[in-house]
Scaffold this active site. Structure first.
Site, PDB file in Angstrom:
ATOM      1  N   SER A   1       6.359  -6.010   4.003  1.00 33.74           N
ATOM      2  CA  SER A   1       7.591  -5.658   4.767  1.00 33.74           C
ATOM      3  C   SER A   1       7.863  -4.224   4.571  1.00 33.74           C
ATOM      4  CB  SER A   1       8.654  -6.479   4.446  1.00 33.74           C
ATOM      5  OG  SER A   1       8.888  -6.422   3.146  1.00 33.74           O
TER       6      SER A   1
ATOM      7  N   ARG B   1      -9.127  -4.166  15.185  1.00 38.27           N
ATOM      8  CA  ARG B   1      -9.799  -3.572  16.307  1.00 38.27           C
ATOM      9  C   ARG B   1     -10.871  -2.250  15.773  1.00 38.27           C
ATOM     10  NH1 ARG B   1      -8.890  -6.692  20.356  1.00 38.27           N
ATOM     11  NH2 ARG B   1      -6.629  -6.875  20.836  1.00 38.27           N
TER      12      ARG B   1
END
Length: 257
Positions: free
Chosen positions: A51, A180
């Site tokens: 986070s 990706r």
């Protein structure tokens, strides 16, 4: 995958992630060096305490990807996208198509407006260029008959190029690169991930090292084009080295780094 460009247009601040991490553990100290701060970030990444990386934000200007690639791209939802409007930009297609006269300019025309995949079969590329040109020509003819752009958009090929501004935080960018930059990803968005990494490598090596593990690192190549004399960068895992300036395959690798 020529004519696809990625530019980092803000200045991401890794110190914001460090401040977030130090706040969580109340570990601010005059003895904290840059090396200690970076080790902390790498350790938190290994522990999946991610986070804190959301405080570091990137904004990229991306140009020339296909709308097919855009569909894959926007699956990364924790990000902001400002995409070029087809409704307001189709007129550039209509203006350009008037100058198409022969087979050579037909290829250049298609290449200008659409991504030409790196087909292994040259015959398939010929079929693609011919079909795509006819598709774009039909759109222009329908426009002259008075049909509106909102209707004509349904006739656009998925390879039609677009551009966008993309803002994403470091945590989400880590996820993007993980998925990706994989060899399993579609080749166009994998190429896009390479260009994103290239931008970050030039901007900040420490952020680059957070994004990609040592085992996944792919060497960057400095290549010289024998035909046009230009030098360019690419990666060692590309299927085929081709000069982005003249598309020649007559290239020599000068350096791996």
């Amino acid at each position: 995958m020529d004519r696809i460009t990625v530019n980092l247009i803000n200045e991401p601040d890794l110190n914001l992630a460090i401040i977030g991490a130090r706040t969580c553990y109340d570990s601010f100290s005059p003895d904290n060096t840059k090396e200690k701060d970076l080790n902390l970030l790498h350790n938190l990444k290994k522990q999946n305490h991610e986070s804190i990386f959301e405080h570091t934000v990137f904004t990229f200007a991306i140009n020339g990807i296909s709308r097919l690639c855009l569909q894959e791209f926007t699956r990364h939802r924790i990000a902001s996208y400002s995409v070029q409007s087809t409704r307001y930009t189709l007129k550039k297609l209509f203006k350009k198509i008037e100058n198409v006269e022969n087979e050579i300019s037909i290829r250049d025309f298609v290449k200008h407006f659409c991504v030409i995949p790196e087909f292994e079969n040259t015959e398939l590329e010929f079929i693609y260029i011919k079909q795509t040109y006819e598709q774009l020509k039909t759109i222009e003819e329908l426009s002259r008959l008075g049909y509106k752009n909102d209707e004509l958009k349904y006739f656009l090929p998925e390879s039609f190029r677009t551009e966008l501004i993309w803002t994403i935080n470091l945590r989400s960018l880590m996820n993007f690169i993980k998925l990706r930059y994989s060899s399993k990803a579609h080749f166009e968005i994998r190429h896009l991930a390479q260009l994103v990494l290239d931008c970050i490598l030039e901007y900040d090596m420490e952020i680059y090292n957070l994004l990609i593990t040592q085992d996944d690192k792919i060497k960057k190549l400095l290549v010289y084009c024998i035909k046009c004399g230009k030098m360019f960068n690419t990666f060692e895992n590309v299927k085929e080295i081709r000069c982005p300036n003249c598309e020649s395959k007559e290239c020599e690798i000068l350096e791996r780094f």
